[in-house]
Design an enzyme around this catalytic site. Structure first.
Site, PDB file in Angstrom:
ATOM      1  N   SER A 255     -25.058   8.313   4.294  1.00 56.54           N
ATOM      2  CA  SER A 255     -25.831   9.053   3.290  1.00 56.54           C
ATOM      3  C   SER A 255     -25.489   8.681   1.872  1.00 56.54           C
ATOM      4  O   SER A 255     -26.303   8.849   0.976  1.00 56.54           O
ATOM      5  CB  SER A 255     -25.587  10.557   3.453  1.00 56.54           C
TER       6      SER A 255
ATOM      7  N   GLU B 202     -43.113  16.133  11.765  1.00 51.82           N
ATOM      8  CA  GLU B 202     -43.625  17.352  12.399  1.00 51.82           C
ATOM      9  C   GLU B 202     -42.595  17.977  13.320  1.00 51.82           C
ATOM     10  O   GLU B 202     -42.429  19.185  13.360  1.00 51.82           O
ATOM     11  CB  GLU B 202     -44.852  16.990  13.247  1.00 51.82           C
TER      12      GLU B 202
ATOM     13  N   HIS C  72     -39.004  13.562  -0.549  1.00 47.05           N
ATOM     14  CA  HIS C  72     -37.722  12.873  -0.368  1.00 47.05           C
ATOM     15  C   HIS C  72     -37.276  13.003   1.080  1.00 47.05           C
ATOM     16  O   HIS C  72     -36.831  12.026   1.696  1.00 47.05           O
ATOM     17  CB  HIS C  72     -36.670  13.449  -1.311  1.00 47.05           C
ATOM     18  N   SER C  73     -37.392  14.186   1.628  1.00 45.09           N
ATOM     19  CA  SER C  73     -37.007  14.437   3.013  1.00 45.09           C
ATOM     20  C   SER C  73     -37.597  15.769   3.431  1.00 45.09           C
ATOM     21  O   SER C  73     -38.298  16.414   2.639  1.00 45.09           O
ATOM     22  CB  SER C  73     -35.486  14.506   3.145  1.00 45.09           C
TER      23      SER C  73
END
Lengths: 379, 474
Positions: free
Chosen positions: B237, B151, B366-367
């Site tokens: 990453s 959020e 996923h993100s």
């Protein structure tokens, strides 16, 4: 450093005979790419080297590297040497005797997988070990490029210095060998010079190699150490038998002069030395600098020399476009623009894959360098 | 290839020395000729016998010892075996290809059913109350943390976030089964392992905001946590790069005689990388005490399993490397705990790697840069999220044991939300790390080119301060 007698000296004597034989062979080969195989010896002006307190011994490059590895493993128990075929001594004999002496758990073969070799090495180094990874030929280093660039080079930075893989040293033979073609002759140093976080070191001779390699192994940053394979057997000089280190990021003026500065590294310096000697006969006084560490590189020494001579020539085997000479050239223009008497010259490999039968045409030969020296001086 | 071998002097002398051994094992003396000719013999009957061939070409088989041709012709080829490099291999006259997939998929180890009941025939580790309650509380914390941080990104307070919804049991139960000293090489969907080990909500928030208290010193995107004091290696990453690194670290632990292993996590997508292959192969050869934990959650961003590989998941690949493997229910905290616990023992005691594939479902996107309804149905997502929720399954289990209650649940969730809100406020208000940190830690010490660049940058900043964010101290 403790004096360490390397106990393999009797075993190395046969290599000297091979060396002399190979030298004469190289001279008679029609495809020889070197004008003369006079090898650049470490000059007495290299007072930066701490070695020399003990005895010295005549040895070639792979023997000097072998000695450095013996010392590294002997002086620090959490040191490992691994890579393809290193167990039996390696395809260039650099790891001879290590497995016998230190055991197969510290000196071992790996599967044929460069990304695994470097990834595994990073993990070992992250645990505080000294991980000395061998890549069989620099031409095969690319599968490991991601691990080197995205992982090793950034390991410390991205973790906020909570982790590091400074104990990692990657060794790889590089450069022309007379018959290597596309995949046994490459000089990929420029790719790595573009990566903040690693160091790139290239020795010019056996004595330099031993001292620099020991520094690389002990340096708390990941290092890529390119060994000029051409010199493995051909370069023979007196090398101190003890444990000594040569400083990184410190260039060395190996020939003093006043008319033009030449900068190079590795095997190319021997060719450049020849060009300097010939130029001398024409009354041109050349200053020759061995850069040794390509990143982080010693701009100050080069700048001081160019401020003295006003001219600069850089030479490397790697293709000219995007080669490391471009970085040196750009940096020196920034620093010495008004002092320069002529454009900075680059005498490098052609922008082609490394060709086999055309090697003599591809290479930055003595005469190409000599022509460029004269053109620069007469600009 | 066999014919080429003959030309090699070394191989001939090798086989010369082998012949004595084979005589002892009652192999035919001209086994070598069988090697070249046996395949063609099965296909055609016309080929002259190897002995006839050798008679005509005496130089061809210089090491050949003469034997009765009659006896040879009656030999059954299936009795032949050969000591190839790598071990003895039996021959067969059946021309059959191993199937690309097993008849049945490898079974999935499970202890708790969807309602949190122990499946009676299960073989599992009884988790004590203290550990079980901590596990559950951490799973809830992880779930709440994910919701609120997600959020926060949506509100523009942090730049990026990714959740592990549906994978709470994988995160927490695997961490609970490890020791604190076991070194963790995560991919990026395993913050729960850090949470278990004591990383605080504030520490998570600091990294997300990249503030001066972030251990990573503001260098990386959110969720790229790392903590050396928690033995959790910083996330990068790049997918799969951690796998061979974990192997090197595990090897080090073995060589140092530590009672610890390394564990590395990766998703289904990560198993397609070269680094996955490199890592498993190295681990097997080096005999490294490492646990390879695959979170097979069905999706690599938008790429479903069918576009990722055609094998029976990941568990089946273990054997290809000589590695023991197991498939577990990724929504079953007890199964995961047991599998990881056992794997750890095996890894450390035997110095051997173990592969665990946890079947699960990525119930979130996923993100924050992804909207997965673009490539899968909202219905599918909702089905997995509600009916396979590992948190509620474990809750039912511990409630039934009398270790948990509705009151405890609402208290935990309320407190966690409060903690998160505070942590976000604090993290948001904190300064970022100073400009000097840009140049630190590239190397162990700052080299001259970076000192020079820092000087130039500071001059630029003083000339054009408006170009630069005001929360980064100069």
């Amino acid at each position: 450093m403790a004096m360490t007698k390397i106990g393999r000296s009797s075993g190395t004597s046969r290599f000297f005979n091979i060396c002399r034989w190979t030298t004469s062979l190289a001279n008679t080969t029609t495809t020889t790419t070197r004008d003369e195989t006079k090898i650049l010896h470490t000059t007495t002006t290299s007072t930066s080297s701490k070695g020399g307190g003990g005895t010295t011994k005549s040895m070639n490059l792979f023997t000097a590297i072998n000695q450095a590895l013996h010392i590294a493993l002997d002086s620090h128990p959490r040191t490992y040497v691994f890579g393809e075929d290193v167990g039996f001594g390696g395809v260039f004999r650099c790891t001879t005797g290590l497995a016998d002496r230190f055991g197969k758990q510290r000196v071992f073969n790996t599967p044929l997988c460069e990304q695994g070799i470097v990834g595994f090495g990073i993990g070992l180094a992250a645990m505080g070990n000294r991980a000395i990874a061998e890549i069989q030929f620099a031409d095969y280093i690319y599968p490991a490029f991601d691990q080197i660039v995205n992982e090793a080079a950034k390991f410390r930075y991205r973790s906020g210095n909570q982790f590091n893989c400074g104990g990692l040293t990657i060794r790889a033979p590089y450069g022309a060998v007379g018959h290597g073609g596309h995949y046994h002759s490459q000089s990929p140093e420029a790719f790595f010079c573009h990566v903040p976080g690693i160091k790139v070191v290239i020795p010019r001779s056996p004595r330099e190699a031993k001292g620099l390699l020991l520094s690389c192994i002990r340096d708390p940053n990941p290092v890529v150490f390119f060994e000029p394979k051409w010199l493995y057997r051909l370069a023979v000089e007196e090398v101190p038998e003890d444990d000594y280190m040569l400083p990184l990021s410190q260039a060395e003026v190996i020939r003093e002069g006043s008319d033009i500065t030449l900068v190079g590294w590795g095997a190319q310096l021997a060719v450049m030395e020849q060009a300097c000697a010939d130029a001398q006969k024409d009354g041109i006084s050349c200053e020759l600098i061995d850069l040794k560490t390509l990143i982080p590189w010693d701009k100050e020494t080069v700048e001081a020399s160019v401020k003295k001579t006003g001219r600069l020539l850089i030479s490397h085997e790697a293709p000219v476009t995007g080669g490391f000479a471009a970085e040196i050239s750009a940096s020196l223009v920034e620093r010495c623009f008004l002092r320069l008497e002529a454009p900075i010259a680059r005498v490098c490999g052609l922008d082609t894959p490394f060709p086999l039968v055309f090697e003599p045409f591809y290479m930055p030969t003595k005469n190409k360098i000599l022509d460029a020296i004269k053109a620069t001086v007469n600009y | 290839m066999a014919l080429q071998l003959l030309k090699s002097k070394n191989v001939v002398s090798l086989f010369r020395s082998k012949l004595g051994f084979l005589a002892i094992t009652k192999q035919p003396k001209c086994y070598f000729t069988h090697q070249i000719h046996s395949f063609s013999r099965t296909l055609t009957q016309n080929l002259e016998s190897p002995c006839e061939f050798s008679c005509k070409n005496p130089n061809f088989m210089s090491f050949y010892r003469w034997e009765s041709t009659m006896a040879e012709k009656h030999l059954n080829i299936t009795e032949h075996a050969m000591d190839y490099p790598g071990g003895k291999v039996k021959y067969t006259s059946d021309l059959s290809f191993i199937s690309g997939s097993p008849e049945e998929r490898i079974q999935c180890y499970r202890v708790l059913d969807e309602n949190g009941h122990i499946i009676s025939s299960s073989n599992f580790i009884e988790i004590g109350k203290e550990v079980a309650v901590k596990m559950y509380m951490d799973m809830v914390t992880l779930q709440v943390m994910d919701t609120i941080f997600y959020e926060a990104q949506r509100q523009g307070r942090i730049s990026f976030y990714l959740t592990c919804i549906g994978e709470e049991a994988i995160n927490i139960a695997s961490a609970a089964a490890l020791n604190f000293d076991d070194l963790v090489f995560p991919q990026y969907r395993e913050p729960g392992v850090l949470l278990w080990r004591g990383f605080t909500i504030q520490e998570f928030a600091n990294q997300l905001f990249g503030n001066e208290a972030d251990y990573g010193k503001g260098k990386q995107m959110p969720i790229h946590y790392g903590s050396n004091k928690h033995n959790y290696v910083t996330v990068s990453s790049t997918v799969g790069t951690q796998v061979p690194q974990a192997v090197g670290a595990a090897y080090s632990l073995k060589m140092d005689g530590k009672n610890a292993c390394a564990i590395t996590y990766f998703g289904d997508g990560g198993t397609s990388t070269g680094d996955f292959h490199a890592g498993l192969n190295f681990a097997a050869v080096m005999e490294a005490p490492v646990i390879f934990f695959c979170r097979n959650n069905g999706w690599a961003i938008s790429t479903p399993i069918a576009d990722q590989f055609r094998s029976d998941g990941i568990v089946i690949r273990g054997q290809a490397y000589g590695i023991r493997s197991i498939r577990v229910d990724g929504h079953d905290a007890v199964a995961i705990y047991t599998a990881v616990h056992e794997a750890r023992q095996m890894a450390i005691q035997e110095g051997a790697p173990v592969l665990i594939e946890a079947l699960t479902y990525r119930a979130g996107h996923h993100s924050t840069s992804d909207d997965s309804t673009k490539y899968r149905s909202a219905h599918e997502i909702e089905w997995w999220r509600s009916s396979q929720d590992p948190v509620s399954r474990f809750r039912k289990y511990i409630e039934r044991k009398g270790w948990w209650s509705t009151e405890a649940e609402s208290e935990l969730r309320t407190n966690t939300r409060k903690q998160l809100a505070e942590a976000i406020q604090v993290a948001e208000r904190s300064k970022k790390p100073p400009v000097a940190d840009i140049f630190r830690d590239v190397y162990d010490v700052v080299p001259s080119n970076l000192s020079e660049q820092e000087k130039l940058l500071r001059e630029t900043i003083s000339r054009h301060s408006k170009d630069y964010p005001s929360d980064v101290p100069v």
